[in-house]
Design a protein around this motif. Sequence first.
Motif, short mmCIF file in Angstrom:
data_model
loop_
_atom_site.label_atom_id
_atom_site.label_comp_id
_atom_site.label_asym_id
_atom_site.label_seq_id
_atom_site.Cartn_x
_atom_site.Cartn_y
_atom_site.Cartn_z
N UNK A 1 -29.23 -16.04 10.43
CA UNK A 1 -27.95 -15.74 11.11
C UNK A 1 -27.44 -16.95 11.88
N UNK A 2 -28.32 -17.64 12.59
CA UNK A 2 -27.91 -18.82 13.36
C UNK A 2 -27.44 -19.94 12.44
N UNK A 3 -28.14 -20.15 11.34
CA UNK A 3 -27.75 -21.21 10.39
C UNK A 3 -26.40 -20.89 9.75
N UNK A 4 -26.17 -19.64 9.41
CA UNK A 4 -24.89 -19.25 8.82
C UNK A 4 -23.75 -19.37 9.84
N UNK B 1 -38.25 -31.19 -1.34
CA UNK B 1 -37.21 -31.47 -2.32
C UNK B 1 -35.88 -30.86 -1.89
N UNK B 2 -35.90 -29.62 -1.42
CA UNK B 2 -34.67 -28.95 -0.99
C UNK B 2 -34.04 -29.67 0.19
N UNK B 3 -34.85 -30.09 1.15
CA UNK B 3 -34.30 -30.80 2.31
C UNK B 3 -33.68 -32.14 1.92
N UNK B 4 -34.36 -32.88 1.05
CA UNK B 4 -33.83 -34.17 0.63
C UNK B 4 -32.56 -33.98 -0.21
N UNK B 5 -32.56 -33.01 -1.09
CA UNK B 5 -31.36 -32.74 -1.90
C UNK B 5 -30.19 -32.39 -0.99
N UNK B 6 -30.42 -31.58 0.03
CA UNK B 6 -29.35 -31.22 0.96
C UNK B 6 -28.79 -32.46 1.65
N UNK B 7 -29.68 -33.34 2.08
CA UNK B 7 -29.25 -34.56 2.77
C UNK B 7 -28.37 -35.41 1.84
N UNK C 1 -22.05 -30.33 8.28
CA UNK C 1 -21.54 -29.16 8.99
C UNK C 1 -21.24 -27.99 8.06
N UNK C 2 -21.30 -28.25 6.76
CA UNK C 2 -21.08 -27.21 5.75
C UNK C 2 -22.25 -27.16 4.77
N UNK C 3 -23.42 -27.51 5.27
CA UNK C 3 -24.63 -27.55 4.44
C UNK C 3 -25.69 -26.63 5.01
N UNK C 4 -26.29 -25.86 4.13
CA UNK C 4 -27.33 -24.93 4.51
C UNK C 4 -28.59 -25.21 3.71
N UNK C 5 -29.70 -25.39 4.41
CA UNK C 5 -31.01 -25.55 3.77
C UNK C 5 -31.78 -24.25 3.96
N UNK C 6 -32.31 -23.74 2.87
CA UNK C 6 -33.17 -22.55 2.89
C UNK C 6 -34.51 -22.98 2.31
N UNK D 1 -35.93 -24.62 9.11
CA UNK D 1 -34.89 -23.96 8.32
C UNK D 1 -35.29 -22.52 8.03
N UNK D 2 -34.30 -21.67 7.77
CA UNK D 2 -34.64 -20.33 7.29
C UNK D 2 -35.39 -20.46 5.97
N UNK D 3 -36.33 -19.58 5.73
CA UNK D 3 -37.09 -19.64 4.49
C UNK D 3 -36.19 -19.33 3.30
#
Length: 172
Positions: free
Chosen positions: A11-14, A43-49, A59-64, A74-76
Motif C-alpha cells: 500500500x505504501x509503495x503504491x 535482477x528485479x531491482x537492477x532491471x527497475x533501476x 517516481x513511477x517505478x515499483x519493485x516487487x 520492497x514489497x514481496x
Amino acid sequence: AAIRAQARKLDAALAAIRPQTPGTTDAFVISIALDSDPVFAREAREAARVLAGRYGAEGRTLVLAGPDGTRDDAPQGSITALLLALSHLGTVMDGSEDVLVLYTTSHGADIGLAYHYGDSGYGILSPVRLKAALEEAGIRRRVLIISACYSGVFVPHLASPDTAILTAAAST
C-alpha cells in the motif's frame, strides 16, 4: 502478521507512485521477482533501476521483490501483488497516452510464470490471467519483458499493435 506487513508495504509503495502528467507520455515501470531466490530479487531491482532511468520513470517505478541478500525494502513479489499493482496503475495512468513497462523474472513453464515464495506461496501466472489484468486496468500501451523459460507462451495472448513483448525463451 507477515501478510499484514506485506500489505502495508505494498500500500505504501503504491501510494508513492506519482500520477501521470497530462499531455505527456509517461512511463510506469513494474519490476517483479516471482521467486524468493535472492538472485531473482537482485535482477528485479537492477532491471527497475535501468528501466526507470531509460524511460524517465523515477517516481513511477515499483519493485516487487523479496530479500536479495543485502536488502529487504520492497514489497514481496507475488501474483496478488502484481494484480493489485496493475489495478492501481490503471487509476493513475492515462490509457490514451501513457505506457507500462513490465519486467518479470522467475522460473517458467509451458503454462506461464511460476510463482514460488518459500513455504508461503506458489502458483502460476498464466498469459490469459495477465492479459485479463491488463485489460481490466485499462492498460493497453505496454512493453512486456518476460525473463523465464517458456516465456514465449505469453506472445500469442498479449500481442497487439500497442504491445512490445520481449521474452527470454520460446514457448517450447
